[in-house]
Every structure is written in structure tokens, then in C-alpha cells.
Design a protein around this motif. Sequence first.
Motif, mmCIF file in Angstrom:
data_model
loop_
_atom_site.group_PDB
_atom_site.id
_atom_site.type_symbol
_atom_site.label_atom_id
_atom_site.label_comp_id
_atom_site.label_asym_id
_atom_site.label_seq_id
_atom_site.Cartn_x
_atom_site.Cartn_y
_atom_site.Cartn_z
ATOM 1 N N THR A 241 7.837 12.765 3.998
ATOM 2 C CA THR A 241 7.248 12.665 5.332
ATOM 3 C C THR A 241 5.817 13.202 5.270
ATOM 4 O O THR A 241 5.605 14.335 4.797
ATOM 5 C CB THR A 241 8.057 13.463 6.359
ATOM 6 N N VAL A 242 4.851 12.401 5.685
ATOM 7 C CA VAL A 242 3.440 12.809 5.699
ATOM 8 C C VAL A 242 2.993 12.996 7.148
ATOM 9 O O VAL A 242 3.563 12.412 8.078
ATOM 10 C CB VAL A 242 2.562 11.772 4.977
ATOM 11 N N ASP A 243 1.944 13.847 7.305
ATOM 12 C CA ASP A 243 1.488 14.159 8.666
ATOM 13 C C ASP A 243 0.401 13.219 9.163
ATOM 14 O O ASP A 243 0.068 13.244 10.361
ATOM 15 C CB ASP A 243 0.987 15.602 8.721
ATOM 16 N N ARG A 244 -0.157 12.380 8.299
ATOM 17 C CA ARG A 244 -1.201 11.457 8.715
ATOM 18 C C ARG A 244 -1.247 10.272 7.763
ATOM 19 O O ARG A 244 -0.685 10.323 6.668
ATOM 20 C CB ARG A 244 -2.556 12.168 8.755
ATOM 21 N N THR A 249 -3.105 14.117 2.803
ATOM 22 C CA THR A 249 -1.946 14.526 3.599
ATOM 23 C C THR A 249 -1.103 15.526 2.821
ATOM 24 O O THR A 249 -1.235 15.659 1.590
ATOM 25 C CB THR A 249 -1.075 13.319 3.973
ATOM 26 N N THR A 250 -0.254 16.177 3.519
ATOM 27 C CA THR A 250 0.724 17.076 2.913
ATOM 28 C C THR A 250 2.096 16.424 3.034
ATOM 29 O O THR A 250 2.542 16.085 4.142
ATOM 30 C CB THR A 250 0.729 18.445 3.599
ATOM 31 N N ALA A 251 2.740 16.231 1.875
ATOM 32 C CA ALA A 251 4.026 15.531 1.848
ATOM 33 C C ALA A 251 5.165 16.539 1.902
ATOM 34 O O ALA A 251 5.167 17.538 1.162
ATOM 35 C CB ALA A 251 4.139 14.681 0.596
ATOM 36 N N ALA A 252 6.083 16.288 2.792
ATOM 37 C CA ALA A 252 7.304 17.103 2.903
ATOM 38 C C ALA A 252 8.465 16.282 2.351
ATOM 39 O O ALA A 252 8.795 15.211 2.884
ATOM 40 C CB ALA A 252 7.548 17.494 4.350
ATOM 41 N N ASN A 253 9.049 16.765 1.273
ATOM 42 C CA ASN A 253 10.134 16.039 0.626
ATOM 43 C C ASN A 253 11.433 16.190 1.408
ATOM 44 O O ASN A 253 11.824 17.293 1.798
ATOM 45 C CB ASN A 253 10.333 16.567 -0.802
ATOM 46 N N ARG A 254 12.075 15.079 1.622
ATOM 47 C CA ARG A 254 13.376 15.076 2.271
ATOM 48 C C ARG A 254 14.510 14.854 1.282
ATOM 49 O O ARG A 254 15.669 14.715 1.677
ATOM 50 C CB ARG A 254 13.414 13.986 3.344
#
Length: 267
Positions: A241-244, A249-254
Amino acid sequence: MADRVHPAPLLPLSTPPAPPTDNRDAAAENAPLRSTAAAPGASYVVHVPKDQVLRVPLPPPDRKLAARTARRRMLRRACCGACCALLLLLVLAAAFVGAVYLVLRPRAPSFSVTSLSVAGLLDPSPAQLDAAVRADNGANRKVGVDYRGGGEVSVSYSGVLLATGRWPAFYQAPRNVTLISMPLTGRDGVALTDDQRGRLAEQAAAGAVPLTVEARVPVRVRLGKVLRTWTVDVWARCEVTVDRIDGETTAANRGCRVKAKPLWWWW
């Protein structure tokens, strides 16, 4: 004067007396033949002299039949020997694999997406993405991973392909963590529908755009310093999930899943 002797008259010759005869034998010879019926259930043993027994000679042996029987016997023995040898090889291979597993304790490396730079995603021009992937082989003490050339990486949104790139070829030593930066190039005009574009803009405004990063990498595993496995394809799929959708961007791994077959040690 001497007395005159007169010869005596000759006596008639007498016939020798006849030998005594048995009245029973005579009666048996003179008796008429009678047919006697065998008693029910009676058995008789007939003794035949050996010189009167007729013997039938055995036929000569059939050489073709004997040769065919011998070939079948040899073929059966060869099949049994081959099956035993194959079973022994399987047992030895299983024992070797078990010994290697107990000694080396191999584990699959883990992957994660640390950052994702997106540019021109909604523009008519091809989109440009830069992905930074972290490959962690720290769980293995004596097992290295040799990433071969020809690997592919892709980024997609809601099943629509956004951009693709190449996975670099390198060797990752045991207990090593490598950060890989890969440029990804999209096609002219991303085929997003109006509904998808509207939803993407809403998610970008909220700072939570779900993307899927997939990689197919041919690898070869090094077990210690001598043993190596054959080359197989490793599939990695990461939900991020990216914020832009414009700029860094900063990627948050799910979550990332790794799958490889037929590597016996891969979980």
C-alpha cells in the motif's frame, strides 16, 4: 556121471508200476470250466514279470521350449534386480536428502518492498516506477541463493498491469540481506477504466493505494560449498500500500508469499 542141468524157462518182462496220481488234480483237469463273477468291492493284484512290462520311451526334449523358458527366467531375474536396484537408489537418495536437511537446515529467503516511486501513472505517457525490494537470506547459515538472469518484476493495480522490469542476476550469500533497486517501465496509456481511475484518485487522496508487486526469478540453491541444485523458477507476490501515486512513496507491506516447485526444501 554128472547130472544134466536144464535151462529154466524165461519169465515175461514186467512193466513198472504207474506213479500214484492225485485224485484232486485229476478231478480238476476233468472238471468243466465255470465262469465265476467277482464279488462286489473286491480288488485283485496282478503280478506281471519284469521282462514282459512294455516301456514307452520319453519324447526327446524340445530345445526351443527350453531356450524360451530360460530366457523368461533370465528376464524375470533381470526385472527383479532392476526393481531392487531402483528401490535401493530411492532409499539412498531419501537418506541423503534427509541428512542434508538435518545438517544444513535450509530456509526460504523472505522478500519485502521498501519503497516504490511512481510517476505519470494517470498520464497518457508511459508510467515510470522504481521499486526497491529487500531480499533477506538471514535465516540460512550455510545455504546461498544464486539468482539467475531472466527474472521479471511487474506492478499491477486491480488486475491491470502498470509497469514491468528485470530482476538483476547476483549471488546472495548465507546470512545476507540485499536491497535491490529496479526501474519499471509502463506501456503507453494504462488501460484503466473510468471507474478504476476515479477509485484510484480517491485512494490517492486518502493516502492508501493498494498495489501488487509480482516477481518470477530463476534461482539455483548452493548447499554448502560443493552442492548445487538445478535451476527453478521462484514466484514472489507482495501486496503493498502506497500513500501517493506521484513521486517518492513509502510502501507498507501487507504480506509477501513465496512459492517454488519442485524444490524439496522450499516451504
